[in-house]
Scaffold this active site. Structure first.
Site, PDB file in Angstrom:
ATOM      1  N   GLN A 263      -0.355  13.028   5.765  1.00  0.00           N
ATOM      2  CA  GLN A 263       0.417  11.870   6.197  1.00  0.00           C
ATOM      3  C   GLN A 263       0.600  10.919   5.019  1.00  0.00           C
ATOM      4  O   GLN A 263      -0.358  10.605   4.316  1.00  0.00           O
ATOM      5  CB  GLN A 263      -0.290  11.138   7.336  1.00  0.00           C
ATOM      6  CG  GLN A 263       0.396   9.846   7.772  1.00  0.00           C
ATOM      7  CD  GLN A 263      -0.198   9.262   9.034  1.00  0.00           C
ATOM      8  OE1 GLN A 263       0.016   9.779  10.128  1.00  0.00           O
ATOM      9  NE2 GLN A 263      -0.958   8.187   8.904  1.00  0.00           N
ATOM     10  N   THR A 264       1.827  10.466   4.825  1.00  0.00           N
ATOM     11  CA  THR A 264       2.104   9.436   3.831  1.00  0.00           C
ATOM     12  C   THR A 264       2.612   8.191   4.556  1.00  0.00           C
ATOM     13  O   THR A 264       3.203   8.274   5.630  1.00  0.00           O
ATOM     14  CB  THR A 264       3.140   9.896   2.796  1.00  0.00           C
ATOM     15  OG1 THR A 264       4.345  10.298   3.465  1.00  0.00           O
ATOM     16  CG2 THR A 264       2.606  11.056   1.973  1.00  0.00           C
ATOM     17  N   ASN A 265       2.360   7.038   3.952  1.00  0.00           N
ATOM     18  CA  ASN A 265       2.791   5.785   4.565  1.00  0.00           C
ATOM     19  C   ASN A 265       3.043   4.760   3.470  1.00  0.00           C
ATOM     20  O   ASN A 265       2.513   4.873   2.359  1.00  0.00           O
ATOM     21  CB  ASN A 265       1.725   5.273   5.548  1.00  0.00           C
ATOM     22  CG  ASN A 265       2.290   4.304   6.579  1.00  0.00           C
ATOM     23  OD1 ASN A 265       3.456   3.929   6.528  1.00  0.00           O
ATOM     24  ND2 ASN A 265       1.454   3.878   7.512  1.00  0.00           N
TER      25      ASN A 265
ATOM     26  N   ARG B 143      10.653   4.844  18.950  1.00  0.00           N
ATOM     27  CA  ARG B 143       9.856   3.819  18.277  1.00  0.00           C
ATOM     28  C   ARG B 143      10.743   2.815  17.560  1.00  0.00           C
ATOM     29  O   ARG B 143      10.447   1.613  17.517  1.00  0.00           O
ATOM     30  CB  ARG B 143       8.927   4.508  17.280  1.00  0.00           C
ATOM     31  CG  ARG B 143       7.953   3.603  16.560  1.00  0.00           C
ATOM     32  CD  ARG B 143       7.137   4.425  15.573  1.00  0.00           C
ATOM     33  NE  ARG B 143       6.169   3.623  14.847  1.00  0.00           N
ATOM     34  CZ  ARG B 143       5.462   4.085  13.817  1.00  0.00           C
ATOM     35  NH1 ARG B 143       5.611   5.348  13.420  1.00  0.00           N
ATOM     36  NH2 ARG B 143       4.600   3.298  13.207  1.00  0.00           N
TER      37      ARG B 143
ATOM     38  N   ASP C 225     -10.575   8.746  16.596  1.00  0.00           N
ATOM     39  CA  ASP C 225      -9.849   8.059  17.659  1.00  0.00           C
ATOM     40  C   ASP C 225      -8.338   8.272  17.554  1.00  0.00           C
ATOM     41  O   ASP C 225      -7.603   7.962  18.488  1.00  0.00           O
ATOM     42  CB  ASP C 225     -10.167   6.557  17.638  1.00  0.00           C
ATOM     43  CG  ASP C 225      -9.852   5.897  16.304  1.00  0.00           C
ATOM     44  OD1 ASP C 225      -9.879   6.597  15.268  1.00  0.00           O
ATOM     45  OD2 ASP C 225      -9.594   4.672  16.293  1.00  0.00           O
ATOM     46  N   TRP C 226      -7.860   8.848  16.397  1.00  0.00           N
ATOM     47  CA  TRP C 226      -6.416   9.055  16.272  1.00  0.00           C
ATOM     48  C   TRP C 226      -6.017  10.238  15.387  1.00  0.00           C
ATOM     49  O   TRP C 226      -4.907  10.774  15.532  1.00  0.00           O
ATOM     50  CB  TRP C 226      -5.745   7.797  15.698  1.00  0.00           C
ATOM     51  CG  TRP C 226      -6.142   7.474  14.275  1.00  0.00           C
ATOM     52  CD1 TRP C 226      -7.169   6.688  13.887  1.00  0.00           C
ATOM     53  CD2 TRP C 226      -5.520   7.951  13.062  1.00  0.00           C
ATOM     54  NE1 TRP C 226      -7.244   6.630  12.513  1.00  0.00           N
ATOM     55  CE2 TRP C 226      -6.239   7.386  11.976  1.00  0.00           C
ATOM     56  CE3 TRP C 226      -4.428   8.785  12.787  1.00  0.00           C
ATOM     57  CZ2 TRP C 226      -5.907   7.641  10.650  1.00  0.00           C
ATOM     58  CZ3 TRP C 226      -4.098   9.027  11.460  1.00  0.00           C
ATOM     59  CH2 TRP C 226      -4.822   8.464  10.414  1.00  0.00           C
TER      60      TRP C 226
ATOM     61  N   ASP D 171       0.136   5.370   0.659  1.00  0.00           N
ATOM     62  CA  ASP D 171      -0.941   6.202   1.213  1.00  0.00           C
ATOM     63  C   ASP D 171      -0.659   7.691   1.160  1.00  0.00           C
ATOM     64  O   ASP D 171       0.437   8.138   1.518  1.00  0.00           O
ATOM     65  CB  ASP D 171      -1.169   5.875   2.697  1.00  0.00           C
ATOM     66  CG  ASP D 171      -1.719   4.499   2.936  1.00  0.00           C
ATOM     67  OD1 ASP D 171      -2.251   3.905   1.982  1.00  0.00           O
ATOM     68  OD2 ASP D 171      -1.607   4.010   4.071  1.00  0.00           O
TER      69      ASP D 171
ATOM     70  N   GLU E 224      -2.868  10.444   3.247  1.00  0.00           N
ATOM     71  CA  GLU E 224      -3.987  10.657   4.165  1.00  0.00           C
ATOM     72  C   GLU E 224      -3.965  12.115   4.624  1.00  0.00           C
ATOM     73  O   GLU E 224      -2.923  12.614   5.055  1.00  0.00           O
ATOM     74  CB  GLU E 224      -3.904   9.718   5.369  1.00  0.00           C
ATOM     75  CG  GLU E 224      -4.120   8.261   5.010  1.00  0.00           C
ATOM     76  CD  GLU E 224      -4.031   7.335   6.207  1.00  0.00           C
ATOM     77  OE1 GLU E 224      -4.913   6.483   6.369  1.00  0.00           O
ATOM     78  OE2 GLU E 224      -3.056   7.485   6.989  1.00  0.00           O
TER      79      GLU E 224
ATOM     80  N   GLY F 251      -3.867  13.121  17.977  1.00  0.00           N
ATOM     81  CA  GLY F 251      -3.840  11.808  18.588  1.00  0.00           C
ATOM     82  C   GLY F 251      -5.162  11.344  19.154  1.00  0.00           C
ATOM     83  O   GLY F 251      -5.209  10.482  20.041  1.00  0.00           O
TER      84      GLY F 251
ATOM     85  N   GLU G 126       0.838  -1.205   0.000  1.00  0.00           N
ATOM     86  CA  GLU G 126       0.000   0.000   0.000  1.00  0.00           C
ATOM     87  C   GLU G 126       0.870   1.251   0.000  1.00  0.00           C
ATOM     88  O   GLU G 126       1.930   1.279   0.636  1.00  0.00           O
ATOM     89  CB  GLU G 126      -0.903  -0.028   1.242  1.00  0.00           C
ATOM     90  CG  GLU G 126      -1.973   1.036   1.271  1.00  0.00           C
ATOM     91  CD  GLU G 126      -2.965   0.797   2.423  1.00  0.00           C
ATOM     92  OE1 GLU G 126      -3.496  -0.329   2.534  1.00  0.00           O
ATOM     93  OE2 GLU G 126      -3.181   1.724   3.214  1.00  0.00           O
TER      94      GLU G 126
ATOM     95  N   ARG H  73       5.655   3.203   8.403  1.00  0.00           N
ATOM     96  CA  ARG H  73       6.610   4.067   7.696  1.00  0.00           C
ATOM     97  C   ARG H  73       6.002   5.456   7.486  1.00  0.00           C
ATOM     98  O   ARG H  73       6.077   6.035   6.409  1.00  0.00           O
ATOM     99  CB  ARG H  73       6.991   3.448   6.351  1.00  0.00           C
ATOM    100  CG  ARG H  73       8.239   2.572   6.367  1.00  0.00           C
ATOM    101  CD  ARG H  73       8.131   1.363   7.237  1.00  0.00           C
ATOM    102  NE  ARG H  73       9.375   0.597   7.222  1.00  0.00           N
ATOM    103  CZ  ARG H  73       9.609  -0.448   7.987  1.00  0.00           C
ATOM    104  NH1 ARG H  73       8.697  -0.860   8.844  1.00  0.00           N
ATOM    105  NH2 ARG H  73      10.764  -1.095   7.929  1.00  0.00           N
TER     106      ARG H  73
END
Length: 297
Positions: free
Chosen positions: A130-132, A287, A206-207, A115, A117, A211, A113, A141
């Site tokens: 946001q990219t992932n 993380r 929820d996120w 992304d 977002e 957050g 995938e 990522r």
């Protein structure tokens, strides 16, 4: 600096955005008339989908009951993929507008995938993009950027260049993220599975905003995101193996010039990295105490 970036920075980035990737400029232009039903399927909540009278602008709606999404009928492996989006205006906290590629219609456990977002916010606060990247169902990522414009006022172009050498995320033809193929056997790089293109709007309070501290204000529903000018100039997958994958160098998006950024793009990309990145998983040492292999590139 106010809501968005100061005027001289805005002019700088607008000038940069006008410099299309030299090869992307050679891509086949979008037909003057584009049929949604011939190219896409609604994934869910067809009653939350509308089009303009001429069928060239598409609207997805989110209310307390449900959101909506659509997907391409065709799968692709490698290419240039772009869409113009206008995001939810006003108080959009908790709302996520997504534009992404995925190898699985049901977001399966082994999916690849890519992304985009767009994370909404309270009135007066800027959007976060946001990219992932997912490989065989594993993500983590994430990168997050500010934008240099208000994405709710007009349409802007969001694009993905995907070839065997790298994946580049573009905003108005400005590269904001480059994800390289490290060429190793344990490579975290989506280059094997053909992917569909998707767009959707959904509730993620929820996120998504601070957050999960900022919840969706349903008094402002329905929330609406707008889409137009989809362009897929890539290798259309046909089982068992399409000819264009065997001969990718005949396509502009996998010629030598598309294997890296040119000088102007490097300059733009460096500026974005210095000024607009607000989270980078490669620098999240709590993380990832051990740096992911691709971060070393």
């Amino acid at each position: 600096m106010g809501l968005w970036l100061c005027p001289w920075i805005l002019l700088l980035l607008l000038a940069a955005s006008s410099m299309a990737p030299s090869l992307a400029a050679a891509a086949a232009s979008k037909p003057s008339s584009f049929s949604f039903k011939d190219n896409f399927d609604i994934m869910w909540a067809e009653d939350h989908f509308r089009t303009s009278p001429d069928g060239q602008v598409w609207y997805l709606y989110l209310d307390k009951k449900t959101g909506c999404g659509f997907q391409t009928r065709q799968r692709y492996r490698f290419g240039w993929f772009s869409m113009k989006l206008k995001l939810v205006g006003g108080d959009s906290a908790g709302v996520v507008t997504a534009y992404y590629m995925c190898s699985d219609l049901g977001a399966g456990k082994e999916r690849d995938e890519l992304d985009f977002e767009f994370l909404g916010n309270r009135t007066g606060q800027p959007y976060t993009i946001q990219t992932n990247v997912y490989k065989s169902g594993v993500g983590g990522r994430e990168m997050r950027h500010m934008l240099w414009f208000d994405p709710t006022e007009d349409f802007h172009t969001y694009s993905i260049l995907w070839n065997n050498h790298h994946i580049v995320f573009f905003v108005d033809r400005v590269p904001i993220r480059v994800y390289k193929n490290n060429g190793k056997p344990n490579n975290f790089f989506p280059n094997e599975k053909p992917m569909y293109m998707f767009s959707s709007i959904w509730n993620a309070d929820d996120w998504a905003t601070r957050g999960g501290l900022e919840k969706t204000n349903w008094k402002n529903a329905p929330f609406m995101s707008s889409y137009k000018d989809f362009n897929a100039d890539g290798c259309q997958w046909k089982d068992p193996f399409p000819d264009c994958v065997k001969t990718t160098t005949q396509n502009w998006w996998d010629q030598y010039e598309a294997w890296g950024l040119d000088d102007n793009q490097h300059e733009d990309f460096s500026w974005v990295g210095r000024n607009l990145v607000i989270y980078d998983y490669c620098k999240d040492y709590e993380r990832y105490p051990k740096m992911p292999e691709e971060c070393r590139l």
